[in-house]
Design a protein around this motif. Structure first.
Motif, PDB file in Angstrom:
ATOM      1  N   SER A  34       6.541  -2.672   6.551  1.00 42.76           N
ATOM      2  CA  SER A  34       6.189  -1.574   5.652  1.00 42.76           C
ATOM      3  C   SER A  34       7.177  -1.471   4.499  1.00 42.76           C
ATOM      4  O   SER A  34       8.350  -1.837   4.625  1.00 42.76           O
ATOM      5  CB  SER A  34       6.133  -0.249   6.418  1.00 42.76           C
ATOM      6  N   ASP A  49       3.140  -9.641   6.473  1.00 45.57           N
ATOM      7  CA  ASP A  49       2.494  -8.779   5.479  1.00 45.57           C
ATOM      8  C   ASP A  49       3.530  -7.786   4.971  1.00 45.57           C
ATOM      9  O   ASP A  49       3.679  -6.689   5.506  1.00 45.57           O
ATOM     10  CB  ASP A  49       1.302  -8.052   6.110  1.00 45.57           C
ATOM     11  N   VAL A  59       2.457  -7.409  -1.046  1.00 52.03           N
ATOM     12  CA  VAL A  59       0.993  -7.353  -1.016  1.00 52.03           C
ATOM     13  C   VAL A  59       0.565  -5.887  -0.956  1.00 52.03           C
ATOM     14  O   VAL A  59       0.603  -5.254   0.095  1.00 52.03           O
ATOM     15  CB  VAL A  59       0.426  -8.117   0.193  1.00 52.03           C
ATOM     16  N   ARG A  60       0.193  -5.363  -2.081  1.00 58.59           N
ATOM     17  CA  ARG A  60      -0.165  -3.931  -2.154  1.00 58.59           C
ATOM     18  C   ARG A  60      -1.670  -3.783  -1.938  1.00 58.59           C
ATOM     19  O   ARG A  60      -2.440  -3.633  -2.873  1.00 58.59           O
ATOM     20  CB  ARG A  60       0.260  -3.363  -3.504  1.00 58.59           C
ATOM     21  N   GLY A  61      -2.077  -3.847  -0.690  1.00 53.20           N
ATOM     22  CA  GLY A  61      -3.496  -3.787  -0.356  1.00 53.20           C
ATOM     23  C   GLY A  61      -3.812  -4.744   0.775  1.00 53.20           C
ATOM     24  O   GLY A  61      -2.954  -5.049   1.609  1.00 53.20           O
ATOM     25  N   GLU A  62      -5.019  -5.245   0.799  1.00 52.74           N
ATOM     26  CA  GLU A  62      -5.459  -6.128   1.881  1.00 52.74           C
ATOM     27  C   GLU A  62      -4.889  -7.534   1.710  1.00 52.74           C
ATOM     28  O   GLU A  62      -4.756  -8.037   0.590  1.00 52.74           O
ATOM     29  CB  GLU A  62      -6.987  -6.200   1.902  1.00 52.74           C
ATOM     30  N   GLU A 117       4.468  -5.153   2.721  1.00 52.72           N
ATOM     31  CA  GLU A 117       3.721  -4.200   1.906  1.00 52.72           C
ATOM     32  C   GLU A 117       4.350  -3.977   0.532  1.00 52.72           C
ATOM     33  O   GLU A 117       3.690  -3.482  -0.379  1.00 52.72           O
ATOM     34  CB  GLU A 117       3.578  -2.878   2.648  1.00 52.72           C
ATOM     35  N   THR A 169      -0.657 -12.955  -2.892  1.00 49.68           N
ATOM     36  CA  THR A 169      -2.064 -13.110  -3.269  1.00 49.68           C
ATOM     37  C   THR A 169      -2.270 -14.144  -4.370  1.00 49.68           C
ATOM     38  O   THR A 169      -3.371 -14.262  -4.901  1.00 49.68           O
ATOM     39  CB  THR A 169      -2.630 -11.759  -3.749  1.00 49.68           C
TER      40      THR A 169
END
Length: 222
Positions: free
Chosen positions: A168, A146, A151-154, A148, A122
């Motif tokens: 994940s 992605d 990127v902890r969220g959208e 996880e 991000t």
């Protein structure tokens, strides 16, 4: 002959799980196809070469000779999938080179299918790097990872609009376990009889995602 995939795992940021994804993908391809060639373009440890020394070569894009040596290996439709663990320090130089030599178009002409796996973050550096790849890489060949754990969220909206492959997050104790240089994902699947364990299911889920990705690459190149 089907298209030979070249998977380029990249990020302009360090510590986003890039080498972990390169390990996973390389082990999957080795298990499924019996062969894979991996390239390690990193300055700092731990590197892919340390984890998978039997299938990994070092490469660099610092000088013209190194660049041409690498490109000569990647542009061959020999049926052996390639995996590149592209260090963050080489991100700009590598894609500047591929743009200048028209790598994407030349690869397509020779029956080679590059797939760019961009590990999302991000920060501003990632936000600048992603649009650069969008300009150079066909939409169906650019995939956002992605992770996880990072990127902890959208995901940032621009990255979420393209193709996304989620990874994940694992609990810290399992992350420490798989970070050992002697750990093998495929070895774990073969030796752990309890398929209900969290790690067993995590590996199988990622292997299934890579299988689907490889199938799409093959269909695009046929």
């Amino acid at each position: 002959m089907s298209a030979t995939p070249v998977y380029i795992i990249c990020s302009p940021r360090p510590l986003v799980g890039k080498t972990l994804i390169a390990r996973l993908l390389s082990e999957f391809l080795l298990l499924k196809n019996g062969t894979v060639t991996a390239f390690d373009i990193n300055l700092k440890e731990p590197s892919l070469l340390e984890y998978l020394p039997k299938i990994t070569e070092t490469a660099d894009v610092i000088d013209t000779y190194g660049k041409m040596q690498l490109m000569d290996r990647l542009i061959v439709n020999d049926g052996v999938a390639k995996v590149i663990d592209l260090g963050f320090h080489a991100f700009d130089e590598f894609f500047k080179m591929t743009d200048e030599i028209g790598f994407i178009k030349e690869a397509a002409r020779r029956g080679v299918a590059p797939v760019i796996l961009f590990v999302a973050d991000t920060d501003r550096v990632s936000a600048r790097g992603y649009p650069m790849l969008q300009q150079q890489v066909p939409r169906n060949a650019l995939i956002t990872i992605d992770n996880e754990h990072v990127v902890r969220g959208e995901l940032p909206p621009a990255m979420a609009r393209g193709r996304v492959l989620p990874i994940s997050a694992l609990p810290v104790f399992l992350k420490t376990y798989i970070d050992r240089l002697t750990f093998s994902f495929t070895g774990y699947l073969r030796n752990e009889k309890d398929s209900s364990t969290e790690l067993h299911q995590w590996i199988r889920r990622n292997y299934s995602a890579f299988r689907d990705l490889e199938l799409r690459v093959m269909l695009q190149g046929s």
